[in-house]
Design a protein around this motif. Sequence first.
Motif, PDB file in Angstrom:
ATOM      1  N   GLY A 181       0.831  -1.204   0.000  1.00 60.83           N
ATOM      2  CA  GLY A 181       0.000   0.000   0.000  1.00 60.83           C
ATOM      3  C   GLY A 181       0.858   1.244   0.000  1.00 60.83           C
ATOM      4  N   VAL A 182       0.555   2.152  -0.937  1.00 63.13           N
ATOM      5  CA  VAL A 182       1.325   3.385  -1.082  1.00 63.13           C
ATOM      6  C   VAL A 182       0.402   4.567  -0.844  1.00 63.13           C
ATOM      7  N   ASP A 183       0.878   5.561  -0.122  1.00 59.56           N
ATOM      8  CA  ASP A 183       0.066   6.762   0.094  1.00 59.56           C
ATOM      9  C   ASP A 183       1.015   7.921   0.403  1.00 59.56           C
ATOM     10  N   THR A 184       0.575   9.120   0.022  1.00 61.73           N
ATOM     11  CA  THR A 184       1.387  10.316   0.319  1.00 61.73           C
ATOM     12  C   THR A 184       1.208  10.770   1.762  1.00 61.73           C
ATOM     13  N   MET A 185       0.081  10.419   2.381  1.00 64.58           N
ATOM     14  CA  MET A 185      -0.271  11.046   3.660  1.00 64.58           C
ATOM     15  C   MET A 185       0.118  10.172   4.856  1.00 64.58           C
ATOM     16  N   GLN A 186       1.096  10.657   5.616  1.00 68.57           N
ATOM     17  CA  GLN A 186       1.578   9.887   6.769  1.00 68.57           C
ATOM     18  C   GLN A 186       0.478   9.614   7.795  1.00 68.57           C
TER      19      GLN A 186
ATOM     20  N   GLU B 175       2.514  -4.408   3.425  1.00 61.67           N
ATOM     21  CA  GLU B 175       3.717  -3.577   3.415  1.00 61.67           C
ATOM     22  C   GLU B 175       3.266  -2.156   3.076  1.00 61.67           C
ATOM     23  N   LEU B 176       3.597  -1.213   3.920  1.00 65.14           N
ATOM     24  CA  LEU B 176       3.161   0.167   3.691  1.00 65.14           C
ATOM     25  C   LEU B 176       4.347   1.029   3.288  1.00 65.14           C
ATOM     26  N   ARG B 177       4.091   1.898   2.312  1.00 66.45           N
ATOM     27  CA  ARG B 177       5.149   2.789   1.856  1.00 66.45           C
ATOM     28  C   ARG B 177       4.608   4.183   1.691  1.00 66.45           C
ATOM     29  N   ARG B 178       5.328   5.157   2.194  1.00 68.41           N
ATOM     30  CA  ARG B 178       4.937   6.528   1.905  1.00 68.41           C
ATOM     31  C   ARG B 178       5.505   6.873   0.541  1.00 68.41           C
ATOM     32  N   GLY B 179       4.632   7.282  -0.382  1.00 72.99           N
ATOM     33  CA  GLY B 179       5.110   7.605  -1.717  1.00 72.99           C
ATOM     34  C   GLY B 179       4.005   8.225  -2.533  1.00 72.99           C
ATOM     35  N   ASP B 180       4.419   8.839  -3.629  1.00 77.93           N
ATOM     36  CA  ASP B 180       3.485   9.532  -4.508  1.00 77.93           C
ATOM     37  C   ASP B 180       3.304   8.681  -5.759  1.00 77.93           C
TER      38      ASP B 180
END
Length: 266
Positions: A72-77, A99-104
């Motif tokens: 899962g990718v998301d910009t918002m922490q 698995e979580l990733r901060r990303g655009d």
Amino acid sequence: MDPELLRAGSQSHYEDAAYYDQCYRRRREDVRFYGDRIRAVLGDGDGPVLELGVGTGRVALGLARGGVAVIGVDTMQPMLDRFAERLEREPKRVREKVELRRGDLMDLDLAKRFEVVTAPFHVLNHCYTRQELATALRTVRTHLAPGGRFLFDVRVPNPDELRRDPNKVYKGRDVTLPSTGRRYHYRERWDYDTASQVQTVEMAFVGVDDPADFELQVLTHRCWFPAELEAVLHYEGFEVLEHLGDFEGEPLDESHDSQVLVCRPR
Ligand SMILES: C[S@@+](CC[C@H](N)C(=O)[O-])C[C@H]1O[C@@H](n2cnc3c(N)ncnc32)[C@H](O)[C@@H]1O
């Protein structure tokens, strides 16, 4: 459109992730749809699936509980933190699936391909221009395995909403914000910019006991008209297999307010 407004409009509604979950706790039909469709594509496989704009895990958590792995990718922490908190309460077998990733999603490169890529619940309404949507679709393409599926939904532009007087304030029901535990009067103001096709909703929370206790959230959505959306998908190399109007599988018609698309690379 003012870039500052668009930046705020992609973020402020997602700063308070507990309120986000409170708002959408009854939205279940899309969760079922994505779960069923993803499992149908994977067959006996268990992923991983790539979810762009994973948020607090509304869709992803159910998949993980059912044994499907999700990146899962998301910009918002704040959204990712809330998802991580929810995962802490899950058994190890579920935690290990996520698995979580901060990303655009606009510049994502995981150097990996997936049988299914998803962007559930209006994520692509945050692509504000044709070029931004094309960039997002290129991200999807570079992460899709040959013959893979891209599943996503965006809103159907609603002529009644687009015509709303931006000077008019719409009253909603009072709400309790989980962040403070206090009651607030809820007000909305709607605006639509016909040139950019961007709709802005200002959501104001005014303390019931203290009007100085005030919070404002802004949400900006690019309106993607159905034929326009199909054209961009086509020119970015996708075949639209289904263009549905709801999560029950009905083809899109004038009665619907969602567009649900199942696509594959051509
Ligand atoms: C309406 S929420 C949907 C969240 C989740 N998919 C769900 O179904 O509840 C939209 C999400 O997209 C994320 N988002 C918006 N623009 C993004 C971008 N460019 N890259 C990654 N995530 C983005 C937001 O932070 C937010 O969490």
